[in-house]
Each structure stands twice: as structure tokens, then as C-alpha cells.
Design an enzyme around this catalytic site. Structure first.
Site, mmCIF file in Angstrom:
data_model
loop_
_atom_site.group_PDB
_atom_site.id
_atom_site.type_symbol
_atom_site.label_atom_id
_atom_site.label_comp_id
_atom_site.label_asym_id
_atom_site.label_seq_id
_atom_site.Cartn_x
_atom_site.Cartn_y
_atom_site.Cartn_z
ATOM 1 N N LYS A 10 0.851 -1.187 0.000
ATOM 2 C CA LYS A 10 0.000 0.000 0.000
ATOM 3 C C LYS A 10 0.888 1.238 0.000
ATOM 4 C CE LYS A 10 -4.498 1.103 0.419
ATOM 5 N NZ LYS A 10 -5.536 0.544 -0.473
ATOM 6 N N THR A 55 -4.522 -4.940 0.583
ATOM 7 C CA THR A 55 -3.775 -3.691 0.794
ATOM 8 C C THR A 55 -4.534 -2.748 1.723
ATOM 9 O OG1 THR A 55 -4.672 -2.566 -1.165
ATOM 10 C CG2 THR A 55 -2.679 -3.913 -1.462
ATOM 11 N N ASP A 56 -5.871 -2.851 1.760
ATOM 12 C CA ASP A 56 -6.639 -2.055 2.719
ATOM 13 C C ASP A 56 -6.301 -2.455 4.149
ATOM 14 O OD1 ASP A 56 -8.902 -0.047 3.041
ATOM 15 O OD2 ASP A 56 -9.676 -1.753 4.197
ATOM 16 N N ARG A 173 31.420 32.107 -8.495
ATOM 17 C CA ARG A 173 30.087 31.866 -9.028
ATOM 18 C C ARG A 173 29.133 31.552 -7.881
ATOM 19 N NH1 ARG A 173 29.721 25.659 -11.431
ATOM 20 N NH2 ARG A 173 30.523 24.607 -9.570
ATOM 21 N N VAL A 215 31.300 21.042 -7.269
ATOM 22 C CA VAL A 215 30.290 20.352 -6.473
ATOM 23 C C VAL A 215 30.827 19.016 -5.971
ATOM 24 C CG1 VAL A 215 27.963 19.384 -6.496
ATOM 25 C CG2 VAL A 215 28.444 21.473 -7.765
ATOM 26 N N GLN A 216 31.622 18.335 -6.792
ATOM 27 C CA GLN A 216 32.124 17.013 -6.410
ATOM 28 C C GLN A 216 32.917 17.066 -5.107
ATOM 29 O OE1 GLN A 216 32.121 18.327 -9.445
ATOM 30 N NE2 GLN A 216 31.758 16.772 -11.039
ATOM 31 N N ASN A 242 22.760 20.688 -9.912
ATOM 32 C CA ASN A 242 23.336 22.025 -9.883
ATOM 33 C C ASN A 242 22.300 23.032 -10.375
ATOM 34 O OD1 ASN A 242 25.201 24.025 -9.592
ATOM 35 N ND2 ASN A 242 26.729 23.129 -10.951
ATOM 36 N N HIS A 244 21.387 26.379 -11.608
ATOM 37 C CA HIS A 244 22.206 27.413 -12.221
ATOM 38 C C HIS A 244 21.592 28.798 -12.072
ATOM 39 C CE1 HIS A 244 24.849 24.446 -13.963
ATOM 40 N NE2 HIS A 244 23.822 23.820 -14.500
#
Length: 279
Positions: A10, A55-56, A173, A215-216, A242, A244
Site C-alpha cells: 500500500k 492492501t486495505d 560563481r 560540487v564534487q 546544480n 544554475h
């Protein structure tokens, strides 16, 4: 044809738990998915549903466990849901519980956090992922869409150049991302909420206070800091699109750029991911 694998359950079971055993209430709102594996092959291959838990019923069990564990941290609650199903149904071999939290923050009244009034906290969606079998449990916590920005102390230089390269290098930046992060537990902290907050605080401290050559590298250092801050975390995975901010050329209007006016865009974006673990 063989049935290779199967699971069912569910999804999007939404439940709000309000702990009100004192004047100061706690709220925990979750959207829960529960998936089962086990002796269900015949339902697929023979149309025999005798072993299938509706599933209920799974939805009802989530709500029952929520009432029985109103005070539990989300990680503990997920474990309680899985254990309830494993204890009740011998033909269930595995339970996977995923929970995404809608986070509420206390309203500040005259500088004091109110006991029972809240506003929606919009930065990031906390999440829990738990896989339980009769042999053991794997538990991870994390956050999705956690967004942060720095306006300087970030660059991108000395990368591979060839005939496809048009991007210009820069030592200054904007750096913005909407991070998805997930950390695996190898121990039980005294408080999951406090430990989760410490993971993010350690990562953000690195982001805010160190120059980013890309970023790495920043992601790797953030992961290292998170592991150092919370010894119960075995490893952390981070994914950072990223976001921008493109400089706007206002020279036709007699205005210089001076790093002050940008166009926000996140399509297309760089997608960087890494996992940092203990040696």
C-alpha cells in the site's frame, strides 16, 4: 514462464500523529508506503489469493501502529510497522517501509516557540527507508529537495577542454542545489531527530565555510563531516543537481554586471552524486 520476483503493498498512506500527553504537543505527519515479499507467488501465477493480505488491511495496520506508537520517532515507527507485519503473518518474508514526512515548525510568538501552533516547514522532505526480514533490519534516514545556496566562495576551473567545451571557467560563481541525501545507520542514536539534524548541520557548515572548487569536492567534504559528527551513521549518499544562476548581460542598457543580477534556471542541470563511507 517463471515469475522472477514480486512484491505488493500500500502506498501513500497518510497519517498524522499528535502526541498530546502534555501541554506541549508534538506532530508527525507522514506519507507511508509498505511493500511485502513472501509466499505470494500463487496469486500471480494461479490467481490464488488465499495468502494475500488485502492492501486495505495494510493501510489499517499502519494506522493501528500509529495509534500504538504516537510518540515514536519516524525511524522507530517504521520499524514497528514492519515488526507488526512479520509477527502477525508467518508467510511474509520481508517488509519494506518508506515514509516521507511533511514537516511542521512551531510558530514563534513573541520570540517563544508555541506549544501547539505550527507553520509548514518548506525546505526539504525528511524520509525514512526500512527493510526488515526475519534475519535483520536495514535502516536509512535522509532528506529530499533540501535546498541551499552560497553567493560566493565557489568556482569551476581546470576542467577538461575539447571541441565540445563552451563553458567559461570562473573562480567566483553562485552555488545552489536541491540535495537528496540518505544515510545508513549502523547503530541507534539516543535521538534520531537530533542525529539527523547533526548530519545536516555538519554538512552545511562545510558548505558555508569552505571554498568550493566544484560540487564534487564539496559533496565529498560534506559527507566526511557528516560521518565525523554522527558515529552511528555507516555511510552517506548525496545527490546534488546544480541549480544554475546565469549572469544577465545588461551592458546594452549601460549597466555593468558586477555579479549582482542573474536568471535562475534548473533545466538542464548538472547531476552529481557520491557515497562516502567509513574506511
Amino acid at each position: 514462464m517463471p515469475l522472477i520476483r514480486n512484491s505488493y503493498g500500500k502506498g501513500r498512506v497518510r497519517v498524522m500523529r499528535v502526541q498530546r500527553d502534555s501541554a506541549r504537543h508534538e506532530v508527525r505527519e507522514l506519507s507511508v508506503q509498505v511493500m511485502l515479499t513472501g509466499d505470494f507467488d500463487a496469486a500471480y501465477t494461479e490467481g490464488d489469493n488465499r495468502h494475500v493480505i488485502a492492501t486495505d488491511s495494510i493501510k489499517n495496520i499502519v494506522n493501528i501502529v500509529a495509534r500504538d506508537h504516537v510518540e515514536a520517532e519516524n525511524e522507530v515507527f517504521a520499524g514497528a510497522v514492519a515488526q507488526y507485519l512479520l509477527d502477525r503473518y508467518s508467510h511474509v518474508a520481508g517488509v519494506e517501509v518508506s515514509a516521507r514526512e511533511t514537516r511542521w515548525q512551531r510558530i514563534a510568538v513573541d520570540g517563544v516557540a508555541h506549544d501547539h501552533s505550527f507553520v509548514l516547514d518548506g525546505n526539504g522532505t525528511p524520509l525514512v527507508k526500512l527493510m526488515a526480514t526475519r534475519e535483520g533490519v536495514r535502516l536509512a534516514s535522509g532528506v529530499d529537495g533540501f535546498t541551499f545556496l552560497k553567493t560566493t566562495q565557489s568556482g569551476w576551473e581546470n576542467y577538461w577542454f575539447d571541441e565540445a567545451t563552451t563553458l567559461k571557467p570562473t573562480a567566483d560563481r553562485l552555488f545552489a542545489t536541491s540535495m537528496a541525501a540518505e544515510w545508513q545507520w549502523n547503530g541507534v542514536p539516543s535521538s534520531y531527530a537530533a542525529a539527523n539534524a547533526a548530519v545536516l548541520a555538519a554538512a552545511l557548515k562545510v558548505f558555508a565555510t569552505t571554498y568550493s572548487p566544484g560540487v564534487q569536492n564539496t559533496m565529498y567534504l560534506m559527507g566526511e563531516a557528516a560521518l565525523a559528527a554522527v558515529p552511528e551513521v555507516a555511510e552517506i549518499s548525496l545527490a546534488c543537481p546544480n541549480k544554475h544562476y546565469l549572469p544577465i548581460d545588461l551592458s546594452p542598457f549601460g549597466r555593468s554586471f558586477d555579479g549582482q543580477v542573474f536568471t535562475p534556471t534548473d533545466e538542464p542541470h548538472g547531476q552529481i552524486a557520491c557515497t562516502v563511507g567509513r574506511g
